[in-house]
Design an enzyme around this catalytic site. Structure first.
Site, short mmCIF file in Angstrom:
data_model
loop_
_atom_site.label_atom_id
_atom_site.label_comp_id
_atom_site.label_asym_id
_atom_site.label_seq_id
_atom_site.Cartn_x
_atom_site.Cartn_y
_atom_site.Cartn_z
N HIS A 1 -101.01 -18.63 43.88
CA HIS A 1 -99.75 -17.55 43.70
C HIS A 1 -100.19 -16.12 44.47
O HIS A 1 -99.27 -15.57 44.99
CB HIS A 1 -99.66 -17.31 42.21
CG HIS A 1 -98.98 -18.84 41.73
ND1 HIS A 1 -97.80 -18.73 41.02
CD2 HIS A 1 -99.52 -19.84 41.52
CE1 HIS A 1 -97.41 -19.99 40.59
NE2 HIS A 1 -98.46 -20.63 40.75
N ASP B 1 -93.71 -12.78 40.58
CA ASP B 1 -93.98 -14.26 40.49
C ASP B 1 -92.87 -14.73 39.39
O ASP B 1 -92.80 -14.08 38.37
CB ASP B 1 -95.47 -14.62 40.11
CG ASP B 1 -95.63 -16.19 40.25
OD1 ASP B 1 -96.44 -16.54 41.14
OD2 ASP B 1 -95.24 -16.84 39.34
N TRP C 1 -98.08 -26.35 47.81
CA TRP C 1 -97.38 -25.90 48.77
C TRP C 1 -98.01 -24.96 50.12
O TRP C 1 -97.60 -25.08 51.29
CB TRP C 1 -95.96 -24.99 48.30
CG TRP C 1 -95.29 -24.92 49.60
CD1 TRP C 1 -94.74 -23.53 50.07
CD2 TRP C 1 -94.45 -25.80 50.58
NE1 TRP C 1 -94.18 -23.55 51.06
CE2 TRP C 1 -93.85 -24.83 51.50
CE3 TRP C 1 -94.50 -27.16 50.66
CZ2 TRP C 1 -93.11 -25.61 52.68
CZ3 TRP C 1 -93.82 -27.86 51.73
CH2 TRP C 1 -93.36 -27.26 52.84
N SER D 1 -101.10 -25.01 50.92
CA SER D 1 -101.90 -26.00 51.78
C SER D 1 -100.98 -26.74 52.87
O SER D 1 -101.44 -27.00 53.74
CB SER D 1 -102.63 -26.93 50.92
OG SER D 1 -103.60 -26.27 50.01
N GLU E 1 -99.69 -24.60 55.27
CA GLU E 1 -100.63 -24.13 56.29
C GLU E 1 -101.12 -25.42 57.00
O GLU E 1 -101.48 -25.27 58.44
CB GLU E 1 -102.14 -23.64 55.34
CG GLU E 1 -101.73 -22.60 54.71
CD GLU E 1 -102.82 -22.34 53.58
OE1 GLU E 1 -102.75 -21.42 52.63
OE2 GLU E 1 -103.79 -23.02 53.03
N1 UDP Z 1 -107.69 -22.25 49.29
C1 UDP Z 1 -108.63 -21.61 50.16
N2 UDP Z 1 -109.74 -22.04 49.93
C2 UDP Z 1 -110.25 -23.19 49.08
C3 UDP Z 1 -109.28 -23.67 48.43
C4 UDP Z 1 -107.85 -23.23 48.35
O1 UDP Z 1 -108.74 -20.90 51.06
O2 UDP Z 1 -111.24 -23.81 48.91
C5 UDP Z 1 -106.36 -21.55 49.57
C6 UDP Z 1 -105.50 -22.29 50.33
O3 UDP Z 1 -105.82 -22.18 51.88
C7 UDP Z 1 -104.30 -22.10 49.68
C8 UDP Z 1 -104.51 -21.58 48.36
O4 UDP Z 1 -105.81 -21.55 48.50
O5 UDP Z 1 -103.51 -20.76 50.28
C9 UDP Z 1 -104.21 -22.92 47.31
O6 UDP Z 1 -102.74 -22.91 47.29
P1 UDP Z 1 -101.96 -24.54 47.15
O7 UDP Z 1 -100.58 -24.15 47.02
O8 UDP Z 1 -102.18 -25.21 48.16
O9 UDP Z 1 -102.57 -25.22 45.94
P2 UDP Z 1 -103.07 -24.50 44.29
O10 UDP Z 1 -104.39 -24.05 44.40
O11 UDP Z 1 -102.23 -23.63 43.83
O12 UDP Z 1 -103.07 -25.90 43.60
#
Ligand code: UDP
Length: 496
Positions: free
Chosen positions: A28, A134, A378, A380, A383
């Site tokens: 978030h 948020d 979302w 990931s 990205e």
């Molecule tokens: N991320 C990162 N390194 C990691 C794990 C996650 O940079 O080892 C970043 C990823 O690029 C994304 C965010 O953390 O921007 C994770 O958000 P996402 O919505 O994909 O998943 P969540 O962690 O909320 O389940």
């Protein structure tokens, strides 16, 4: 309070002043750091609300915006964790040791209402024009009303999943469904969509969640619009339907991660990675373009040791080069033992294992990456879309199963690994949801030569081009950022 950028309100009250209130969880917070940068690059002033422990994690971000001379200010508010039964310093959802503490965490967040109000009242030289909060911070609604400024929400969902979530809540769709495996058709959704109850959002069983959910939804109905980290051309039908059904403005301003497209700031997103970034880049540089598969399940998903082993054996059997991010940590020492007991040695010529936090976008956007095994959070997902690589979808919980549907069935940018069950956040499931054979098959399909795979690749590349077009000058997202700032400036000046 830390001052990160320039433009400390000196240009007067005409400049729109956005107050960003992110939820303290990486999935978030990270997109909201991108949002702050984006708004400031377009000329707005931004106050980014945080707490001391989270501010320490945001050092890289603060340094970047400062170096770029952007008017972004980090505002640190004391987080009274101990007063609400949390360990001192427990200021992020990824620090909660048990899901039973979720309600305590949310109550502590709500206690930020008063100090935030006090801080905003002090900003007389440059009063806030708008709050972007948020959706989980429902308590910011009162602040916006008291200050007489708009409140926009940010859920972190794409349009497709936001619409499903809205329909579920407003039709009380899950209320009388007792069987988690019952297949539910989403009424009023613009295309046929069926999922089991367990795979739909709003089913997280955390003590106290129901009360929070009610408050969140009530405040969402009263908000003045929503910001979405997506772009119109990606999911036009769903975004337009969402706007119509929810009767609110949806500002698509993404993919926000693209604010890093021309800079070397990707490594500073989120936590500090424990590994040497230069070494990682050197490893990637030594690989053929499109040859490496990247495996990462975000910041919160808790994959069990048995499942981690099964995944590793599948990667090994595929014989493809890989980068694999493992977050077992001290909670699962058996994973470390297994890695040391032969696995790492067997794959050392073609596998890189990153323990803990990885510089995900830096890796994903490297030309050596040819595929992405993702949990479908979302951030990931978007990205991955920007990277222009096809995906293997491996959802765990929340709206991740919906994002899987969007990626595989609608956009046709990936293949499912075939997850059958839900791995809930904070639950200690023991079952293996995906076998090593399923991993091997999916990786070989995605990284192989077949016609179907080639089509996936072409669509992924095409989608990445569309994402850039939307984000770059005169694209739909670019124009939306400008319009949003203009609208808030007009409101500020009308009131001032
Ligand atoms: N991320 C990162 N390194 C990691 C794990 C996650 O940079 O080892 C970043 C990823 O690029 C994304 C965010 O953390 O921007 C994770 O958000 P996402 O919505 O994909 O998943 P969540 O962690 O909320 O389940």
């Amino acid at each position: 309070m830390t001052f990160a950028g320039s433009g400390d309100g000196e240009s007067g009250s005409e400049r729109a002043h956005f107050v960003l209130v992110p939820m303290m969880a990486q999935g978030h917070t990270i997109p909201m750091t991108d949002m702050a940068r984006l708004l400031a690059e377009h000329g707005a002033q931004v106050s980014f609300i945080t707490t001391p422990v989270n501010a320490a994690r945001l050092e890289g971000f603060a340094a970047d915006v400062k170096a770029a001379g952007l008017a972004v200010q980090l505002v640190e508010l004391h987080f009274p964790a101990a007063e609400f039964g949390l360990p001192d310093g427990c200021e992020n959802l990824d620090m909660i040791q048990s899901k039973n503490l979720f309600l305590n965490f949310m109550e502590t967040c709500a206690a930020l209402q008063e100090p935030l109000m006090a801080y905003l009242r002090e900003q007389q030289r440059s009063p806030p024009s708008c709050i972007i909060s948020d959706m989980m911070h429902w308590w910011t609604g009162d602040i916006a009303r008291e200050l007489g400024i708009p409140r926009l929400t940010f859920s972190g969902f794409c349009g497709f999943s936001s619409l499903v979530r809205y329909i579920i809540f407003h039709n009380n769709l899950l209320e009388h469904v007792t069987d988690d495996n019952e297949l539910i058709t989403i009424p009023g959704f613009p295309t046929l969509l069926e999922l089991t109850k367990a795979k739909l959002p709003g089913t997280l069983c955390v003590p106290g969640m129901e009360q929070i959910r009610e408050k969140m939804y009530e405040e969402e109905l009263r908000c003045d619009g929503e910001i979405t980290n997506s772009f119109k051309e990606l999911e036009t039908l769903y975004i337009e339907s969402y706007e119509q059904i929810a009767r609110k403005k949806v500002w698509t301003i993404g993919p926000m991660c693209l604010c890093h497209r021309n800079s070397n700031t990707t490594a500073a997103r989120g936590n500090k990675a424990p590994m040497d970034e230069a070494q990682c880049l050197q490893w990637l540089d030594s690989r053929k373009p499109g040859s490496v598969i990247f495996v990462s399940f975000g910041s919160l998903a808790c994959t069990t040791p048995q499942q981690i082993v099964e995944l590793g054996l599948g990667l090994e059997a595929s014989k493809k080069p890989f980068i694999w991010v493992i977050k077992a940590g001290p909670k699962f020492p058996e994973v470390e033992e297994w890695l040391a007991d032969g696995f790492e040695e067997r794959v050392k010529d073609r596998g890189m294992i990153i323990r803990g936090w990885a510089p995900q976008v830096m890796i994903l956007w490297h030309q050596a990456i040819g595929g992405f095994v993702t949990h479908c959070g979302w951030n990931s997902t978007i990205e991955g879309i920007c990277a222009g690589v096809p995906m293997i979808t491996w959802p765990h919980f929340a709206e991740q199963f919906l994002n899987e549907k969007l990626v595989v069935d609608v956009l046709k940018l990936g293949v499912e690994v075939g997850v059958q069950g839900v791995t809930q956040w904070g639950s200690e499931q023991q079952e293996v949801m995906v076998t090593r054979d399923a991993v091997e098959t999916a990786v070989n399909t995605l990284m192989g030569e077949g016609e179907a795979t080639e089509e996936l690749r072409m669509r992924a590349e095409d989608c990445a081009i569309k994402a850039r077009r939307a984000f770059d000058e005169e694209g739909s997202s670019y124009n939306n950022v400008r319009l949003l700032i203009q609208e808030m400036e007009n409101k500020t000046n009308a009131c001032g």
